[in-house]
Scaffold this motif. Structure first.
Motif, PDB file in Angstrom:
ATOM      1  N   ASP A  30       0.829  -1.203   0.000  1.00 48.34           N
ATOM      2  CA  ASP A  30       0.000   0.000   0.000  1.00 48.34           C
ATOM      3  C   ASP A  30       0.866   1.257   0.000  1.00 48.34           C
ATOM      4  O   ASP A  30       0.620   2.192  -0.766  1.00 48.34           O
ATOM      5  CB  ASP A  30      -0.940  -0.012   1.207  1.00 48.34           C
ATOM      6  N   ILE A  31       1.870   1.275   0.837  1.00 47.39           N
ATOM      7  CA  ILE A  31       2.768   2.431   0.938  1.00 47.39           C
ATOM      8  C   ILE A  31       3.495   2.646  -0.389  1.00 47.39           C
ATOM      9  O   ILE A  31       3.546   3.757  -0.919  1.00 47.39           O
ATOM     10  CB  ILE A  31       3.758   2.241   2.107  1.00 47.39           C
ATOM     11  N   VAL A  32       4.051   1.585  -0.940  1.00 44.59           N
ATOM     12  CA  VAL A  32       4.792   1.673  -2.196  1.00 44.59           C
ATOM     13  C   VAL A  32       3.863   2.070  -3.353  1.00 44.59           C
ATOM     14  O   VAL A  32       4.217   2.912  -4.184  1.00 44.59           O
ATOM     15  CB  VAL A  32       5.525   0.342  -2.488  1.00 44.59           C
ATOM     16  N   ALA A  33       2.666   1.500  -3.387  1.00 46.80           N
ATOM     17  CA  ALA A  33       1.716   1.798  -4.465  1.00 46.80           C
ATOM     18  C   ALA A  33       1.316   3.268  -4.480  1.00 46.80           C
ATOM     19  O   ALA A  33       1.011   3.830  -5.540  1.00 46.80           O
ATOM     20  CB  ALA A  33       0.470   0.918  -4.336  1.00 46.80           C
ATOM     21  N   ARG A  34       1.329   3.905  -3.319  1.00 52.98           N
ATOM     22  CA  ARG A  34       0.975   5.324  -3.247  1.00 52.98           C
ATOM     23  C   ARG A  34       2.173   6.236  -3.491  1.00 52.98           C
ATOM     24  O   ARG A  34       2.066   7.447  -3.395  1.00 52.98           O
ATOM     25  CB  ARG A  34       0.292   5.631  -1.916  1.00 52.98           C
ATOM     26  N   GLY A  35       3.330   5.634  -3.833  1.00 52.83           N
ATOM     27  CA  GLY A  35       4.491   6.419  -4.241  1.00 52.83           C
ATOM     28  C   GLY A  35       5.409   6.872  -3.127  1.00 52.83           C
ATOM     29  O   GLY A  35       6.314   7.682  -3.360  1.00 52.83           O
ATOM     30  N   PHE A  36       5.201   6.361  -1.940  1.00 50.93           N
ATOM     31  CA  PHE A  36       6.083   6.733  -0.827  1.00 50.93           C
ATOM     32  C   PHE A  36       7.327   5.849  -0.828  1.00 50.93           C
ATOM     33  O   PHE A  36       7.269   4.687  -1.222  1.00 50.93           O
ATOM     34  CB  PHE A  36       5.358   6.570   0.517  1.00 50.93           C
ATOM     35  N   PRO A  37       8.451   6.369  -0.337  1.00 51.85           N
ATOM     36  CA  PRO A  37       9.644   5.534  -0.249  1.00 51.85           C
ATOM     37  C   PRO A  37       9.542   4.528   0.900  1.00 51.85           C
ATOM     38  O   PRO A  37       9.036   4.853   1.975  1.00 51.85           O
ATOM     39  CB  PRO A  37      10.771   6.537   0.012  1.00 51.85           C
ATOM     40  N   CYS A  78      12.335  11.590   0.226  1.00 50.17           N
ATOM     41  CA  CYS A  78      11.127  12.410   0.377  1.00 50.17           C
ATOM     42  C   CYS A  78      11.332  13.805  -0.186  1.00 50.17           C
ATOM     43  O   CYS A  78      10.428  14.366  -0.814  1.00 50.17           O
ATOM     44  CB  CYS A  78      10.723  12.470   1.851  1.00 50.17           C
ATOM     45  N   THR A  79      12.501  14.363   0.020  1.00 46.78           N
ATOM     46  CA  THR A  79      12.809  15.682  -0.536  1.00 46.78           C
ATOM     47  C   THR A  79      12.772  15.621  -2.060  1.00 46.78           C
ATOM     48  O   THR A  79      12.188  16.500  -2.709  1.00 46.78           O
ATOM     49  CB  THR A  79      14.185  16.159  -0.041  1.00 46.78           C
ATOM     50  N   ALA A  80      13.349  14.576  -2.647  1.00 48.20           N
ATOM     51  CA  ALA A  80      13.354  14.418  -4.100  1.00 48.20           C
ATOM     52  C   ALA A  80      11.935  14.285  -4.652  1.00 48.20           C
ATOM     53  O   ALA A  80      11.681  14.667  -5.798  1.00 48.20           O
ATOM     54  CB  ALA A  80      14.186  13.200  -4.495  1.00 48.20           C
ATOM     55  N   ARG A  81      11.008  13.768  -3.852  1.00 52.55           N
ATOM     56  CA  ARG A  81       9.619  13.611  -4.294  1.00 52.55           C
ATOM     57  C   ARG A  81       8.804  14.886  -4.081  1.00 52.55           C
ATOM     58  O   ARG A  81       7.612  14.917  -4.366  1.00 52.55           O
ATOM     59  CB  ARG A  81       8.968  12.444  -3.557  1.00 52.55           C
ATOM     60  N   GLY A  82       9.406  15.915  -3.541  1.00 50.43           N
ATOM     61  CA  GLY A  82       8.731  17.197  -3.385  1.00 50.43           C
ATOM     62  C   GLY A  82       8.016  17.415  -2.066  1.00 50.43           C
ATOM     63  O   GLY A  82       7.315  18.410  -1.898  1.00 50.43           O
ATOM     64  N   TYR A  83       8.176  16.514  -1.118  1.00 49.63           N
ATOM     65  CA  TYR A  83       7.564  16.722   0.195  1.00 49.63           C
ATOM     66  C   TYR A  83       8.266  17.869   0.892  1.00 49.63           C
ATOM     67  O   TYR A  83       9.456  18.101   0.701  1.00 49.63           O
ATOM     68  CB  TYR A  83       7.599  15.440   1.030  1.00 49.63           C
ATOM     69  N   ARG A  84       7.537  18.597   1.730  1.00 54.58           N
ATOM     70  CA  ARG A  84       8.072  19.803   2.357  1.00 54.58           C
ATOM     71  C   ARG A  84       8.239  19.706   3.864  1.00 54.58           C
ATOM     72  O   ARG A  84       8.953  20.499   4.458  1.00 54.58           O
ATOM     73  CB  ARG A  84       7.162  20.985   2.035  1.00 54.58           C
ATOM     74  N   GLN A  85       7.561  18.768   4.492  1.00 57.96           N
ATOM     75  CA  GLN A  85       7.679  18.597   5.943  1.00 57.96           C
ATOM     76  C   GLN A  85       7.715  17.113   6.262  1.00 57.96           C
ATOM     77  O   GLN A  85       7.042  16.313   5.599  1.00 57.96           O
ATOM     78  CB  GLN A  85       6.497  19.235   6.687  1.00 57.96           C
ATOM     79  N   MET A  86       8.479  16.768   7.299  1.00 53.35           N
ATOM     80  CA  MET A  86       8.493  15.394   7.782  1.00 53.35           C
ATOM     81  C   MET A  86       8.212  15.425   9.274  1.00 53.35           C
ATOM     82  O   MET A  86       8.803  16.221  10.014  1.00 53.35           O
ATOM     83  CB  MET A  86       9.845  14.722   7.517  1.00 53.35           C
TER      84      MET A  86
END
Length: 176
Positions: free
Chosen positions: A47-54, A110-118
Motif C-alpha cells: 500500500d505504501i509503495v503503491a501510493r508512491g512513498f519511499p 522524500c525531498t526528491a519527491r517534493g515533500y516539504r515537511q516530515m
C-alpha cells in the motif's frame, strides 16, 4: 561495516515482520498490541509503495538490518506535502549507524519527491535513541501529547517532532 540502502522487496517481509514483532511485544512505540502476520505486513508495504512513498531497507552483509518508510501524515488534501516517517532497526544492528543511514536516505527520497515537511511520531519520551536520531537530522520537538495511548498496562505520552524538507514552508510547492 558497510550499510547498503535499497528499495524494499517482497522477499524482505519475513525479516521486516521479525524486526517489527520485537517492537510490538517488547516495547510500546508501535502502539500495536498484536504482532501483524507477514501477510498483513506485506499488504501494508504494498500500500505504501503503491501510493508512491519511499520504503527502504538497510542491508548489512546480505541481512536486513532495518527498514524505514514515509507515509501519509494525514489524509486531508492540505497535508499532501507532509509525510510521517518510521524507522526500525534490528536489535543486533542498533548503535551501528543503521538508523542514521536509513533516516538520511529517507529524508533524501522524500525531498526528491517534493515533500516539504516530515513528522516523527515517537512512542514516548523515554525513547531517547529515536529522539536523538531525529535531533541529529534537524528535527525539533513540537510537543508531547500526554496519555495519548495505552499499552502494557500504562498510559503513554507521545512525542511529536518535525523538520522541513527542501524549502519547507518558504515557498509554494510546484505541484500546487
Amino acid at each position: 561495516m558497510a550499510v547498503l540502502i535499497r528499495d524494499v522487496s517482497e522477499a524482505d517481509i519475513t525479516a521486516i515482520t521479525a524486526i517489527y514483532a520485537v517492537e510490538v511485544t517488547d516495547f510500546v512505540n508501535t502502539y500495536e498490541y498484536d504482532i501483524p502476520e507477514a501477510a498483513e505486513m506485506l499488504r501494508r508495504m504494498q500500500d505504501i509503495v503503491a501510493r508512491g512513498f519511499p520504503y527502504l531497507v538497510a542491508e548489512v552483509d546480505g541481512e536486513v538490518a532495518g527498514y524505514a518508510y514515509a507515509n501519509t501524515y494525514r489524509t486531508r488534501v492540505a497535508y499532501q506535502w507532509t509525510v510521517e516517517n518510521s524507522v526500525y532497526v534490528d536489535a543486533r544492528f542498533q548503535g551501528q549507524r543503521v538508523g542514521t543511514t536509513l533516516l538520511q536516505a529517507l529524508i533524501d527520497a522524500c525531498t526528491a519527491r517534493g515533500y516539504r515537511q516530515m513528522v516523527a511520531v515517537i512512542g514516548e519520551p523515554t525513547n531517547t535513541a529515536s529522539i536523538k536520531l531525529h535531533e541529529r537530522f534537524g528535527f525539533h520537538l513540537v510537543g508531547v501529547f500526554q496519555g495519548l495511548g495505552r499499552k502494557h498496562g500504562r498510559w503513554l505520552d507521545t512525542v511529536q517532532m518535525q523538520r522541513a524538507l527542501g524549502d519547507g514552508a518558504d515557498s509554494a510547492p510546484t505541484n500546487e
